[in-house]
Enzyme design. Structure first.
Site, short mmCIF file in Angstrom:
data_model
loop_
_atom_site.label_atom_id
_atom_site.label_comp_id
_atom_site.label_asym_id
_atom_site.label_seq_id
_atom_site.Cartn_x
_atom_site.Cartn_y
_atom_site.Cartn_z
N HIS A 17 10.16 -5.27 35.52
CA HIS A 17 9.19 -6.97 36.18
C HIS A 17 10.29 -7.34 37.31
O HIS A 17 9.15 -8.19 38.32
CB HIS A 17 9.24 -7.84 34.61
CG HIS A 17 8.68 -7.55 33.44
ND1 HIS A 17 9.34 -7.31 32.42
CD2 HIS A 17 7.55 -6.78 33.36
CE1 HIS A 17 8.95 -6.52 31.32
NE2 HIS A 17 7.57 -6.56 31.79
N LYS A 41 2.06 -9.77 18.37
CA LYS A 41 3.42 -9.57 19.20
C LYS A 41 4.75 -9.62 18.21
O LYS A 41 5.09 -11.29 17.65
CB LYS A 41 3.20 -9.53 20.38
CG LYS A 41 2.68 -8.69 20.71
CD LYS A 41 2.77 -8.35 22.07
CE LYS A 41 2.15 -7.45 23.03
NZ LYS A 41 2.85 -7.60 24.58
N ARG A 90 1.97 1.26 34.48
CA ARG A 90 3.25 2.64 34.77
C ARG A 90 2.97 3.69 34.58
O ARG A 90 3.04 4.78 35.57
CB ARG A 90 4.09 2.45 33.87
CG ARG A 90 5.51 1.43 34.26
CD ARG A 90 6.48 1.46 32.58
NE ARG A 90 5.73 0.66 31.57
CZ ARG A 90 5.80 1.60 30.15
NH1 ARG A 90 6.75 2.38 30.06
NH2 ARG A 90 4.77 1.29 29.48
N SER A 127 9.49 -3.19 28.15
CA SER A 127 10.18 -3.78 27.07
C SER A 127 10.32 -2.99 25.87
O SER A 127 11.57 -3.96 25.14
CB SER A 127 9.14 -5.20 27.19
OG SER A 127 9.85 -5.67 28.31
#
Length: 152
Positions: A17, A41, A90, A127
């Site tokens: 990030h 989440k 990614r 993360s």
């Protein structure tokens, strides 16, 4: 002024990030790190702690602001007068997902999305995996930006 939002959960904010923000500032005047509130989440850090950690990290950089939001990302972008959304990707899977969202955001609000590819040496960092390491009390210092205060 070229202003972009960099939206995410950032639980926690990783060196990936950090790299996206740093590279974005080479072509944007201001980056607003938008920490989305997503009740679906399971997060490790409460929203207030995530805002505090990232604000502390950028406290000496007037080109970066950190704000939490609880609405659609395009509505948040419009609230802060951002014309761009910056996203890091990614994998091909990330690209396919982001392409769909970018198309919808452009159609609904005229907001362009800029995709930055993760630097090769950071593609394995997420993360989710860093959060799992935290859960098991593992050292995550190599995965978060230098100077980020996690346990204070």
């Amino acid at each position: 002024m070229r202003r972009a939002i960099f939206p995410g959960t950032f639980d926690p904010f990783t060196i990936g990030h950090f790299s996206v923000v740093k590279r974005s500032l080479t072509f944007m005047d201001e980056i607003i790190i938008g920490i989305g509130i997503n009740e679906n989440k399971n997060t490790y850090f409460p929203i207030e702690k995530r805002v505090e950690m990232i604000r502390d990290l950028y406290q000496d950089n007037p080109c970066v602001r950190v704000i939490s939001y609880d609405c659609l990302t395009i509505d948040f972008a419009q609230q802060v007068d951002a014309k761009f959304i910056v996203r890091g990707i990614r994998t091909v899977k990330d690209f396919e997902y982001e392409e769909t969202i970018a198309d919808i955001n452009r159609k609904l609000a005229g907001i362009e999305t800029i995709l930055l590819f993760t630097e090769p040496e950071q593609t394995y960092i997420s993360s989710t995996t860093v959060r799992e390491l935290l859960t098991y009390n593992k050292d995550i210092s190599q995965f978060i930006p230098k100077g980020m205060k996690i346990n204070e």
